[in-house]
Enzyme design. Sequence first.
Site, PDB file in Angstrom:
ATOM      1  N   GLY A  11      43.139  48.495  84.648  1.00 17.99           N
ATOM      2  CA  GLY A  11      44.287  48.682  83.754  1.00 17.99           C
ATOM      3  C   GLY A  11      45.568  48.707  84.561  1.00 17.99           C
ATOM      4  O   GLY A  11      45.642  49.364  85.597  1.00 17.99           O
ATOM      5  N   ARG A  21      55.380  45.162  96.302  1.00 16.55           N
ATOM      6  CA  ARG A  21      56.600  44.899  97.103  1.00 16.55           C
ATOM      7  C   ARG A  21      56.528  45.613  98.455  1.00 16.55           C
ATOM      8  O   ARG A  21      56.820  45.017  99.509  1.00 16.55           O
ATOM      9  CB  ARG A  21      57.807  45.370  96.297  1.00 16.55           C
ATOM     10  CG  ARG A  21      59.147  45.311  96.996  1.00 16.55           C
ATOM     11  CD  ARG A  21      60.207  45.779  96.002  1.00 16.55           C
ATOM     12  NE  ARG A  21      61.542  45.876  96.562  1.00 16.55           N
ATOM     13  CZ  ARG A  21      62.030  46.946  97.168  1.00 16.55           C
ATOM     14  NH1 ARG A  21      61.259  48.009  97.332  1.00 16.55           N
ATOM     15  NH2 ARG A  21      63.267  46.950  97.606  1.00 16.55           N
ATOM     16  N   ALA A  22      56.097  46.871  98.419  1.00 21.10           N
ATOM     17  CA  ALA A  22      56.048  47.640  99.666  1.00 21.10           C
ATOM     18  C   ALA A  22      54.986  47.078 100.608  1.00 21.10           C
ATOM     19  O   ALA A  22      55.230  46.941 101.816  1.00 21.10           O
ATOM     20  CB  ALA A  22      55.767  49.112  99.356  1.00 21.10           C
ATOM     21  N   ASP A 127      45.378  57.271  84.469  1.00 19.84           N
ATOM     22  CA  ASP A 127      44.401  58.321  84.122  1.00 19.84           C
ATOM     23  C   ASP A 127      44.433  59.511  85.092  1.00 19.84           C
ATOM     24  O   ASP A 127      43.970  60.589  84.757  1.00 19.84           O
ATOM     25  CB  ASP A 127      42.977  57.744  84.107  1.00 19.84           C
ATOM     26  CG  ASP A 127      42.829  56.621  83.097  1.00 19.84           C
ATOM     27  OD1 ASP A 127      43.629  56.582  82.146  1.00 19.84           O
ATOM     28  OD2 ASP A 127      41.922  55.786  83.256  1.00 19.84           O
ATOM     29  N   GLY A 170      43.493  58.187  79.070  1.00 23.58           N
ATOM     30  CA  GLY A 170      42.976  59.006  80.176  1.00 23.58           C
ATOM     31  C   GLY A 170      41.498  58.779  80.435  1.00 23.58           C
ATOM     32  O   GLY A 170      40.920  59.397  81.317  1.00 23.58           O
ATOM     33  N   GLY A 185      55.159  71.085  74.702  1.00 24.39           N
ATOM     34  CA  GLY A 185      55.124  72.303  73.896  1.00 24.39           C
ATOM     35  C   GLY A 185      54.150  72.204  72.736  1.00 24.39           C
ATOM     36  O   GLY A 185      54.440  72.668  71.619  1.00 24.39           O
ATOM     37  N   ARG A 256      51.069  52.433  78.858  1.00 24.68           N
ATOM     38  CA  ARG A 256      50.950  51.692  80.113  1.00 24.68           C
ATOM     39  C   ARG A 256      52.106  50.722  80.331  1.00 24.68           C
ATOM     40  O   ARG A 256      52.269  50.196  81.433  1.00 24.68           O
ATOM     41  CB  ARG A 256      49.640  50.898  80.120  1.00 24.68           C
ATOM     42  CG  ARG A 256      48.439  51.751  80.340  1.00 24.68           C
ATOM     43  CD  ARG A 256      47.295  51.056  81.037  1.00 24.68           C
ATOM     44  NE  ARG A 256      47.064  49.669  80.763  1.00 24.68           N
ATOM     45  CZ  ARG A 256      45.885  49.174  80.372  1.00 24.68           C
ATOM     46  NH1 ARG A 256      44.859  49.977  80.171  1.00 24.68           N
ATOM     47  NH2 ARG A 256      45.745  47.893  80.200  1.00 24.68           N
TER      48      ARG A 256
HETATM   49  O1  F6P Z   1      42.242  53.170  82.934  1.00 30.61           O
HETATM   50  C1  F6P Z   1      43.442  53.023  82.263  1.00 30.61           C
HETATM   51  C2  F6P Z   1      43.211  52.939  80.769  1.00 30.61           C
HETATM   52  O2  F6P Z   1      44.456  52.752  80.152  1.00 30.61           O
HETATM   53  C3  F6P Z   1      42.473  54.113  80.157  1.00 30.61           C
HETATM   54  O3  F6P Z   1      43.296  55.219  79.925  1.00 30.61           O
HETATM   55  C4  F6P Z   1      41.942  53.493  78.894  1.00 30.61           C
HETATM   56  O4  F6P Z   1      40.782  54.179  78.431  1.00 30.61           O
HETATM   57  C5  F6P Z   1      41.592  52.100  79.326  1.00 30.61           C
HETATM   58  O5  F6P Z   1      42.392  51.829  80.473  1.00 30.61           O
HETATM   59  C6  F6P Z   1      41.833  51.040  78.303  1.00 30.61           C
HETATM   60  O6  F6P Z   1      41.332  49.860  78.823  1.00 30.61           O
HETATM   61  P1  F6P Z   1      41.723  48.419  78.332  1.00 30.61           P
HETATM   62  O7  F6P Z   1      43.162  48.179  78.690  1.00 30.61           O
HETATM   63  O8  F6P Z   1      40.792  47.523  79.074  1.00 30.61           O
HETATM   64  O9  F6P Z   1      41.536  48.422  76.850  1.00 30.61           O
END
Ligand code: F6P
Length: 323
Positions: A11, A21-22, A127, A170, A185, A256
Amino acid sequence: MKRIAVLTSGGDAPGMNAAIRAVTRCGLDQGWEVYGISHGFAGLIRGSFVPLDARAVGGIIQLGGTMLGSARCPEFHQPTTHREALRQLRQKDVDALVVIGGNGSQCGAQELASLGFPVVGVASTIDNDLAGTDITIGVDTALNIALEAIDRLKVTASSHQRAFLVEVMGRHCGYLALMAGIAGGAELVILPEIEIGTEEIERELCAAYERGKRHALAVVAEGARNNAAALMAHFEKARERIGFDLRTTTLGHVQRGGAPTAYDRLLATRLGAGAVTALAAGETGVLVGTLGSRITRTPYAQVIGVQKPLDLELLAMARVLER
Ligand code: F6P
């Protein structure tokens, strides 16, 4: 060492570009040639190598995603694919590989390392489920995105005296949910590591109203047994009895996709540079991460298959603050 290659895998995580880049610029600074591999291990097996110079990685530090592309590559568990990967690397005269990715990706990296190829991992996943590092690239950005959603949902939840469930990503790890719950909160966090039943969840949400709150918001980790889908089904049936409406928001991949925060850009830059420092020192088969404020190299043997424990003190603090 004359030539290294870098790939991003699994992912994507905001900050991966800063890490590429680094790695590239620090690698060039060592006098090495640097190649990027498109679409992770899948691209490695196909031999998708592109030369990277300093300009090729210009203007990307502020961008989410990964300029190299990423992929999940389930077939990379098979020995035949490892052999093919090594063949491609040797054919391109690559002396070492940097793998930027999370748990699954570092497993693949470790397979290559165990066959004797010099590999260094860079801890990168929203995650934060990798042992050997306090934090991984992308977590801070994902957390900020979750917080923005939680802040907004609280406003509408208060107007209607509704309960809200916000599901965050996660995988099997509750870190994002716990931190989003504390910083947002929330009235309750529901995690995979410490299961709580539907009765207790009901009780906690009702108790928020009894304490005079105008809303009740629970942050749920996608990996919890009682995740958003399961709880929605339960609360549909319980609506009459509990006397308030419940709405569910699943944040999903939105978490993401953001531009990396300052924290993630800096972390990714330090870890990418740290990977090159490790290679220059001849230290491979390690994950580059951060423990305390130090950049660290942890041998794969202490990372792969090791479960990162949830911080129970933080959970206890969350339970107090929920009131
Ligand atoms: O590992 C990162 C993640 O975003 C997890 O949080 C999530 O369960 C999974 O990848 C989703 O995977 P995909 O993008 O393959 O659907």
